[in-house]
Design a protein around this motif. Structure first.
Motif, mmCIF file in Angstrom:
data_model
loop_
_atom_site.group_PDB
_atom_site.id
_atom_site.type_symbol
_atom_site.label_atom_id
_atom_site.label_comp_id
_atom_site.label_asym_id
_atom_site.label_seq_id
_atom_site.Cartn_x
_atom_site.Cartn_y
_atom_site.Cartn_z
ATOM 1 N N PHE A 1 0.843 -1.201 0.000
ATOM 2 C CA PHE A 1 0.000 0.000 0.000
ATOM 3 C C PHE A 1 0.878 1.249 0.000
ATOM 4 N N ASP A 2 1.874 1.271 0.868
ATOM 5 C CA ASP A 2 2.736 2.454 0.959
ATOM 6 C C ASP A 2 3.482 2.706 -0.346
ATOM 7 N N LYS A 3 3.881 1.629 -1.000
ATOM 8 C CA LYS A 3 4.620 1.781 -2.260
ATOM 9 C C LYS A 3 3.682 1.981 -3.437
ATOM 10 N N ASP A 4 2.396 1.918 -3.142
ATOM 11 C CA ASP A 4 1.403 2.191 -4.165
ATOM 12 C C ASP A 4 1.500 1.199 -5.320
ATOM 13 N N GLU A 5 1.655 -0.063 -4.959
ATOM 14 C CA GLU A 5 1.873 -1.080 -5.986
ATOM 15 C C GLU A 5 0.593 -1.741 -6.471
ATOM 16 N N LEU A 6 -0.497 -1.521 -5.740
ATOM 17 C CA LEU A 6 -1.697 -2.302 -6.038
ATOM 18 C C LEU A 6 -2.563 -1.650 -7.122
ATOM 19 N N PRO A 7 -3.003 -2.435 -8.118
ATOM 20 C CA PRO A 7 -3.814 -1.875 -9.204
ATOM 21 C C PRO A 7 -5.222 -1.514 -8.727
ATOM 22 N N GLY A 8 -5.973 -0.881 -9.595
ATOM 23 C CA GLY A 8 -7.365 -0.531 -9.266
ATOM 24 C C GLY A 8 -7.456 0.858 -8.674
ATOM 25 N N LEU A 9 -6.796 1.057 -7.527
ATOM 26 C CA LEU A 9 -6.789 2.387 -6.898
ATOM 27 C C LEU A 9 -5.376 2.957 -6.900
ATOM 28 N N LYS A 10 -4.580 2.534 -7.867
ATOM 29 C CA LYS A 10 -3.183 2.983 -7.939
ATOM 30 C C LYS A 10 -3.107 4.512 -7.904
ATOM 31 N N GLY A 11 -2.323 5.012 -7.007
ATOM 32 C CA GLY A 11 -2.119 6.455 -6.908
ATOM 33 C C GLY A 11 -3.150 7.179 -6.068
ATOM 34 N N VAL A 12 -4.272 6.532 -5.783
ATOM 35 C CA VAL A 12 -5.341 7.230 -5.056
ATOM 36 C C VAL A 12 -4.991 7.296 -3.573
ATOM 37 N N ARG A 13 -5.010 8.505 -3.016
ATOM 38 C CA ARG A 13 -4.748 8.721 -1.590
ATOM 39 C C ARG A 13 -6.045 9.049 -0.845
ATOM 40 N N VAL A 14 -6.953 9.719 -1.551
ATOM 41 C CA VAL A 14 -8.219 10.138 -0.933
ATOM 42 C C VAL A 14 -9.373 9.674 -1.811
ATOM 43 N N LEU A 15 -10.330 9.006 -1.182
ATOM 44 C CA LEU A 15 -11.528 8.560 -1.891
ATOM 45 C C LEU A 15 -12.701 9.402 -1.397
ATOM 46 N N VAL A 16 -13.507 9.890 -2.344
ATOM 47 C CA VAL A 16 -14.654 10.732 -1.976
ATOM 48 C C VAL A 16 -15.934 9.965 -2.271
ATOM 49 N N LEU A 17 -16.716 9.692 -1.233
ATOM 50 C CA LEU A 17 -18.010 9.023 -1.404
ATOM 51 C C LEU A 17 -19.084 10.076 -1.188
ATOM 52 N N ALA A 18 -19.478 10.742 -2.266
ATOM 53 C CA ALA A 18 -20.421 11.852 -2.161
ATOM 54 C C ALA A 18 -21.844 11.315 -2.263
ATOM 55 N N SER A 19 -22.510 11.241 -1.126
ATOM 56 C CA SER A 19 -23.904 10.811 -1.089
ATOM 57 C C SER A 19 -24.135 9.589 -1.987
ATOM 58 N N VAL A 20 -23.405 8.524 -1.703
ATOM 59 C CA VAL A 20 -23.559 7.288 -2.485
ATOM 60 C C VAL A 20 -24.832 6.596 -1.982
#
Ligand SMILES: [Zn+2]
Length: 745
Positions: A462-481
């Protein structure tokens, strides 16, 4: 695209007796570059709408395939959506399964169009209209969509709309087979693959009874599992129907690309379009007519959903599709095409043929000028977006719960999830932070990779940001899901536990995609709050900052809190989460004639009820807001501050007016990243902007920063904190820079 077609009776049966000419002798654009499909380099594309009936012999009588193709040369289009058939339902070749347009009787104009385009090295995407088919609707009223009380949907309008559960689908199979077997083309575009209305025809009723049980409900209620099951069926029936068309092309012409018009992905539940439809496409391409924000949001969504890149962003040359002659200004076309470049998308303009078949040269001349100016940028495109922040978009959530109880005769199609997501996107883009959009598939892809690792290696990955799918994402926004399933919640929980940062608002994770209402948030442990009472309609109150939240509310304090009328649940703090704001109730106004202040109900009763909460979960951080503050104009800065507090070290920070969007794409194959600045002002032409300072945090050594396409080296300033900054030259509409890395050798 929905293009008005005059409703007329199609007189007499037009016999389709002429034989289809045998096919072609020449190389197509695709054949000339066998390793790379045509669309990978086609960033400049055109559509010439041709929804013309044939009841008047003048219609299409002056059509000339060579002049048509010459226009495309003029506009520098690399591909054309070439009409094989249209919303009218008439074919431009001697079909054996449908009816040919009278103007072309005895001619295979389709072949002539393909030949003319191929001769000019223009790739051909054949156009057919699904579901919207005037001729089929007139010939087969029994295939048409029906209202809840058995009337024909859209009766009396220009369009004829067919139900995909009726035998119409076999007609589609037959004409797609005919087209695929008889023409040599690079791709096919299926337009209108969506539900324009609800259908209660006998075929839909029968399928619903067999698959769900009983009758289709007549009341919209997103908490009624039967109603929601109907919606989920509509979505899967649509995918199944699209698959008939897609598979037919792939069976008979496997070299051709397939694409179903994709503008419906961000449209409300009525259209029935969800992520699984994307798999029926080679790439996504959709037409949009909104402002800069809409374009920016939908491009990030299509980028996430498209199976292959580039995806396409499409808009009309005319001011609106309903206006045949009003031309968009060169400045507006350039801003839209530049914004598409900044998102590394193909740009497609739509022109409409004149009823007699002539093509107005002006749109092609004007687009030619725009594309000429932008030409040197197209070679710079490609790569992976840097997106520190991602909006989580749920196509099952494109609805509003306050629409519950409406009869199907007057459905509510408002959509709080898309509205909240777009407003969140707007504020993040205006703060010039790196933004993307992700969907369920991205999340599950990330989780699968995460779970595939031994437990002691997960944190490191996770720290090395190696995992696909959310690669590079640090903040996820769940706006009124509005609707979130247990598997999505589970993946989000894992992601936050590993160190992800989350912003979530309103009723997110209370209801699942079957319409089941949970007693508490599925993500209660992650949010650090529990549900006291859900509120799905507007609830006027004030948000009063606590000591801990005071810095987030620039214009407000406990005595003068922020007014909010949005929906959103009552909550209680569950763990040792920090409350950043509490509810202050407005003066209660017990009678219409009674007031404390004649114009408003000012803040009156302070409470301890939490509104905004910050929680630590595992290695991650979470902010939960009971109301979708991203939708509240006066709380826009607060939302931005919250997001920034979750992202202390963004990949770039840019000081520029809100009308400027910044994008960054890594291009490892070229050992560089590409940064774009787009100026897209509400009033055009743009006023140029001077003095934009760009601060980058590349996380590695840079060797040079050069302006593109000029190659001029920018003066860099390196700082001890690892950032590198430079000043952009004057920004008119588009500036692009390459951030070059030293060669490892
Ligand atoms: Zn039906």
């Amino acid at each position: 695209m929905i293009d008005p077609v005059t409703r007329r009776e199609f007189l007499g049966a037009v016999g389709a007796t002429a034989a289809i000419t045998t096919l072609p002798r020449f190389l197509t654009a695709a054949d000339m570059t066998p390793k790379e499909p045509w669309f990978t380099h086609a960033y400049r594309r055109a559509v010439i709408d041709m929804h013309i009936p044939d009841w008047d012999p003048a219609f299409l009588s002056k059509f000339d395939p060579n002049r048509y193709a010459d226009m495309l040369v003029k506009s520098h289009a690399q591909s054309i959506v070439c009409y094989c058939q249209s919303h009218v339902g008439l074919f431009n070749y001697p079909t054996k399964v449908g009816r040919q347009h009278q103007a072309f009787a005895g001619r295979n104009i389709m072949q002539e169009m393909i030949d003319a385009c191929h001769k000019r090295d223009i790739a051909v995407q054949l156009y057919t209209s699904l579901i919207f088919d005037r001729t089929a609707a007139d010939d087969h009223p029994e295939w048409r969509m029906r209202t809840w009380d058995g009337k024909i949907q859209g009766e009396g309008g220009r369009h004829g709309v067919l139900c995909i559960n009726s035998p119409y689908r076999e007609y589609v199979r037959s004409f797609v087979t005919e087209i695929s077997q008889n023409f040599n083309f690079e791709g096919i575009r299926f337009d209108m693959t969506f539900w324009p209305w609800l259908c209660f025809c006998e075929h839909c009723q029968k399928r619903f009874d067999a698959e769900v049980g009983g009758e289709i409900p007549k009341t919209i209620n997103w908490f009624d599992e039967k109603w929601v099951a109907f919606q989920r069926r509509r979505e899967s029936w649509l995918v199944e129907f699209a698959k008939i068309a897609t598979d037919t092309v792939r069976e008979h012409r496997p070299s051709a690309t397939v694409e179903h018009q994709a503008s419906t992905f961000p449209l409300n539940w009525m259209f029935g379009v969800t992520a699984p439809l994307a798999a029926q496409n080679d790439f996504l391409q959709g037409d949009f007519y909104g402002d800069a924000l809409q374009g920016s949001f939908v491009r990030k969504l299509l980028e996430n959903l498209t199976p292959k890149r580039p995806f396409g962003y499409e808009t009309s040359f005319s001011v609106s599709l309903a206006d045949h002659t009003a031309r968009k200004s060169t400045a507006l076309l350039e801003a839209k095409a530049s914004a598409a470049i900044a998102d590394h998308a193909a740009f497609i303009f739509i022109d409409a043929i004149d009823p007699v078949g002539t093509v107005n040269p002006n749109p092609h001349e004007r687009m030619g000028q725009v594309f000429e100016k932008l030409m040197p940028y197209y070679d710079q495109l490609g790569g992976e977006r840097v997106r520190d922040i991602a909006i989580y978009y749920s196509p099952e959530s494109k609805l509003s719960f306050f629409g519950n109880g409406k009869p199907v005769a007057s459905p509510d199609t408002s959509d709080t999830h898309t509205s909240a997501s777009m407003q969140a996107a707007r504020r993040i883009l205006e703060a010039h932070l790196p933004l993307g959009v992700v969907t369920k598939q991205s999340l599950l892809e990330w989780q699968a990779a995460y779970k595939g690792l031994p437990e002691d290696e997960r944190g490191d990955a996770f720290d090395k940001d190696e995992l696909p799918g959310l690669k590079g994402v640090r903040v996820l926004v769940l706006a009124s899901v509005n609707m979130l399933d247990a598997d999505e919640s589970d993946a989000i929980r894992d992601w936050v536990r590993m160190g992800g940062r989350l912003y979530a608002s309103a009723g997110t994770s209370i209801v699942d995609t079957r319409g089941r209402v949970n007693k508490d948030f599925q993500l209660a442990d992650v949010f650090g709050v529990s549900l006291v009472e859900p509120y799905w309609s507007d609830r006027p109150r004030f948000l009063a900052p606590t000591q801990a939240g005071s810095k987030l509310f620039i214009d407000f304090d406990a005595d003068y809190p922020a007014f909010c009328t949005q929906f959103g649940p009552k909550i209680k703090v569950r763990s040792d989460a920090h409350v950043l704001a509490t509810t202050t109730l407005p003066w209660p106004a017990p009678k219409p004639s009674q007031f404390a202040s004649i114009h408003s109900n000012p803040p009156w009763t302070k409470t301890e009820e939490p509104e905004l909460v910050r929680n630590s979960f595992g290695r991650g951080q979470v902010i939960f807001s009971a109301s979708p503050i991203e939708m509240v104009e006066t709380l826009g800065d607060t939302f931005t501050q919250l997001v920034k507090s979750l992202l202390p070290t963004p990949h770039f920070a840019v000081e520029a007016p809100k009308c400027v969007e910044v994008t960054l794409f890594e291009q490892p194959d070229r050992n560089r990243a590409v940064l774009a600045l787009v100026n897209f002002q509400k009033e055009l032409p743009n006023i140029p902007i001077n003095g934009i300072n760009v601060v980058l945090r590349p996380g590695r050594t840079t060797s040079r920063i050069v302006q593109l396409p000029s190659g001029t080296e920018m003066k860099r300033s390196l700082r001890e904190d690892g950032t590198v900054s430079f000043a952009s030259p004057k920004l008119e509409t588009l500036q692009m820079f390459a951030i070059e890395y030293p060669t490892s050798a």
